[in-house]
Design a protein around this motif. Sequence first.
Motif, PDB file in Angstrom:
ATOM      1  N   ARG A  43       0.765  -1.013   0.056  1.00 24.73           N
ATOM      2  CA  ARG A  43      -0.149   0.097  -0.099  1.00 24.73           C
ATOM      3  C   ARG A  43       0.711   1.071   0.069  1.00 24.73           C
ATOM      4  NH1 ARG A  43      -3.394   0.666   5.170  1.00 24.73           N
ATOM      5  NH2 ARG A  43      -2.371   2.691   5.280  1.00 24.73           N
ATOM      6  N   LYS A  44       2.015   1.224   0.602  1.00 28.00           N
ATOM      7  CA  LYS A  44       2.908   2.384   0.762  1.00 28.00           C
ATOM      8  C   LYS A  44       3.543   2.294  -0.515  1.00 28.00           C
ATOM      9  CE  LYS A  44       3.162   2.526   5.791  1.00 28.00           C
ATOM     10  NZ  LYS A  44       3.823   1.987   6.703  1.00 28.00           N
ATOM     11  N   GLN A  45       4.264   1.283  -1.002  1.00 26.76           N
ATOM     12  CA  GLN A  45       4.943   1.462  -2.002  1.00 26.76           C
ATOM     13  C   GLN A  45       4.363   1.147  -3.446  1.00 26.76           C
ATOM     14  OE1 GLN A  45       7.588  -2.342  -1.571  1.00 26.76           O
ATOM     15  NE2 GLN A  45       8.626  -1.209   0.053  1.00 26.76           N
ATOM     16  N   GLY A  46       2.994   0.636  -3.246  1.00 26.14           N
ATOM     17  CA  GLY A  46       2.591   0.429  -4.838  1.00 26.14           C
ATOM     18  C   GLY A  46       3.150  -0.817  -5.726  1.00 26.14           C
ATOM     19  N   SER A  47       3.704  -1.827  -5.213  1.00 27.19           N
ATOM     20  CA  SER A  47       4.678  -2.677  -6.145  1.00 27.19           C
ATOM     21  C   SER A  47       4.371  -3.720  -5.569  1.00 27.19           C
ATOM     22  CB  SER A  47       6.060  -2.394  -5.873  1.00 27.19           C
ATOM     23  OG  SER A  47       6.511  -2.672  -4.765  1.00 27.19           O
ATOM     24  N   ILE A  48       4.625  -4.806  -6.522  1.00 26.21           N
ATOM     25  CA  ILE A  48       4.560  -6.205  -6.264  1.00 26.21           C
ATOM     26  C   ILE A  48       5.499  -6.895  -5.318  1.00 26.21           C
ATOM     27  CG2 ILE A  48       3.047  -6.556  -8.516  1.00 26.21           C
ATOM     28  CD1 ILE A  48       5.602  -8.011  -9.507  1.00 26.21           C
ATOM     29  N   GLN A  49       6.594  -6.264  -5.330  1.00 26.52           N
ATOM     30  CA  GLN A  49       7.708  -6.810  -4.564  1.00 26.52           C
ATOM     31  C   GLN A  49       7.422  -7.240  -3.182  1.00 26.52           C
ATOM     32  OE1 GLN A  49      11.011  -3.765  -4.301  1.00 26.52           O
ATOM     33  NE2 GLN A  49      12.516  -5.647  -4.686  1.00 26.52           N
ATOM     34  N   PRO A  50       6.451  -6.630  -2.410  1.00 27.14           N
ATOM     35  CA  PRO A  50       6.356  -7.259  -1.020  1.00 27.14           C
ATOM     36  C   PRO A  50       5.678  -8.639  -1.244  1.00 27.14           C
ATOM     37  CG  PRO A  50       5.725  -5.083  -0.962  1.00 27.14           C
ATOM     38  CD  PRO A  50       5.949  -5.283  -2.361  1.00 27.14           C
ATOM     39  N   PHE A  51       4.768  -8.980  -2.206  1.00 24.91           N
ATOM     40  CA  PHE A  51       4.124 -10.057  -2.445  1.00 24.91           C
ATOM     41  C   PHE A  51       5.145 -11.132  -2.946  1.00 24.91           C
ATOM     42  CE2 PHE A  51       0.726  -7.074  -2.783  1.00 24.91           C
ATOM     43  CZ  PHE A  51      -0.124  -7.498  -2.007  1.00 24.91           C
ATOM     44  N   PHE A  52       6.021 -10.933  -3.615  1.00 26.99           N
ATOM     45  CA  PHE A  52       7.228 -11.784  -4.116  1.00 26.99           C
ATOM     46  C   PHE A  52       7.905 -12.087  -2.778  1.00 26.99           C
ATOM     47  CE2 PHE A  52      11.751 -12.162  -4.851  1.00 26.99           C
ATOM     48  CZ  PHE A  52      11.755 -13.108  -5.822  1.00 26.99           C
ATOM     49  N   TRP A  53       8.278 -11.133  -2.046  1.00 33.29           N
ATOM     50  CA  TRP A  53       9.143 -11.557  -0.650  1.00 33.29           C
ATOM     51  C   TRP A  53       8.286 -12.244   0.137  1.00 33.29           C
ATOM     52  CZ3 TRP A  53      13.940 -11.954  -1.190  1.00 33.29           C
ATOM     53  CH2 TRP A  53      14.740 -11.057  -2.074  1.00 33.29           C
ATOM     54  N   ALA A  54       6.947 -12.045   0.405  1.00 36.49           N
ATOM     55  CA  ALA A  54       6.117 -12.977   1.187  1.00 36.49           C
ATOM     56  C   ALA A  54       6.212 -14.240   0.524  1.00 36.49           C
ATOM     57  CB  ALA A  54       4.563 -12.384   1.154  1.00 36.49           C
ATOM     58  N   LEU A  55       6.177 -14.499  -0.718  1.00 38.50           N
ATOM     59  CA  LEU A  55       6.231 -15.953  -1.024  1.00 38.50           C
ATOM     60  C   LEU A  55       7.691 -16.458  -0.630  1.00 38.50           C
ATOM     61  CD1 LEU A  55       5.219 -18.238  -2.732  1.00 38.50           C
ATOM     62  CD2 LEU A  55       5.748 -17.146  -4.927  1.00 38.50           C
ATOM     63  N   VAL A  56       8.640 -15.688  -0.728  1.00 40.45           N
ATOM     64  CA  VAL A  56       9.885 -16.369  -0.883  1.00 40.45           C
ATOM     65  C   VAL A  56       9.984 -16.779   0.692  1.00 40.45           C
ATOM     66  CG1 VAL A  56      12.396 -15.675  -0.497  1.00 40.45           C
ATOM     67  CG2 VAL A  56      11.235 -14.832  -2.751  1.00 40.45           C
ATOM     68  N   LEU A  57       9.576 -15.639   1.699  1.00 44.67           N
ATOM     69  CA  LEU A  57       9.800 -16.034   3.062  1.00 44.67           C
ATOM     70  C   LEU A  57       8.665 -17.116   3.348  1.00 44.67           C
ATOM     71  CD1 LEU A  57      10.693 -15.287   5.735  1.00 44.67           C
ATOM     72  CD2 LEU A  57       8.988 -13.710   6.088  1.00 44.67           C
ATOM     73  N   ALA A  58       7.633 -17.439   2.882  1.00 41.56           N
ATOM     74  CA  ALA A  58       6.723 -18.391   2.968  1.00 41.56           C
ATOM     75  C   ALA A  58       7.497 -19.909   2.636  1.00 41.56           C
ATOM     76  CB  ALA A  58       5.529 -18.296   2.287  1.00 41.56           C
ATOM     77  N   CYS A  59       8.341 -19.721   1.365  1.00 39.71           N
ATOM     78  CA  CYS A  59       9.002 -20.886   0.904  1.00 39.71           C
ATOM     79  C   CYS A  59      10.015 -21.304   1.966  1.00 39.71           C
ATOM     80  CB  CYS A  59       9.587 -20.661  -0.417  1.00 39.71           C
ATOM     81  SG  CYS A  59       8.207 -20.784  -1.620  1.00 39.71           S
ATOM     82  N   VAL A  60      10.677 -20.226   2.382  1.00 37.32           N
ATOM     83  CA  VAL A  60      11.945 -20.463   3.532  1.00 37.32           C
ATOM     84  C   VAL A  60      11.387 -21.279   4.833  1.00 37.32           C
ATOM     85  CG1 VAL A  60      13.713 -19.214   4.866  1.00 37.32           C
ATOM     86  CG2 VAL A  60      13.317 -18.748   2.426  1.00 37.32           C
ATOM     87  N   LEU A  61      10.266 -20.491   5.218  1.00 39.93           N
ATOM     88  CA  LEU A  61       9.659 -20.896   6.545  1.00 39.93           C
ATOM     89  C   LEU A  61       9.424 -22.441   6.322  1.00 39.93           C
ATOM     90  CD1 LEU A  61       7.842 -17.775   7.680  1.00 39.93           C
ATOM     91  CD2 LEU A  61      10.037 -18.829   8.775  1.00 39.93           C
ATOM     92  N   GLY A  62       8.502 -22.543   5.154  1.00 41.52           N
ATOM     93  CA  GLY A  62       7.913 -23.828   4.911  1.00 41.52           C
ATOM     94  C   GLY A  62       9.088 -24.847   4.752  1.00 41.52           C
TER      95      GLY A  62
END
Length: 109
Positions: A43-62
């Motif tokens: 919302r602050k950045q207006g980019s898809i990058q936070p969603f990409f990093w959320a997926l990366v972090l989910a993969c690492v945690l998983g």
Amino acid sequence: MDQQTSSYQALKLWLAEYLPVDRDILHVLIGLSLVIIAMFASRKQGSIQPFFWALVLACVLGIGMEILDMRDDIRALGGWRWRASVLDFSRTICAPLVALLAVLRLKRT
């Protein structure tokens, strides 16, 4: 805690005791939490990058959680319950993956 129960498994048992959800749902909640954080960051950045990093972090945690489960399965059961691990990993990354695909789709149109 008996000698066969690792600290990680004890934490999972403790969470299951105090949270009114199934242990499998905890994986989904982790993924959803990452999506919510990505939504606020986006919302602050207006980019898809936070969603990409959320997926990366989910993969690492998983992967990390399933490595700990694999270690404990081999120690306690003599073998790895890999099907359960695949399902748990899938549950962890499902929400971030769907969110990333949705954002990509919305950005494309």
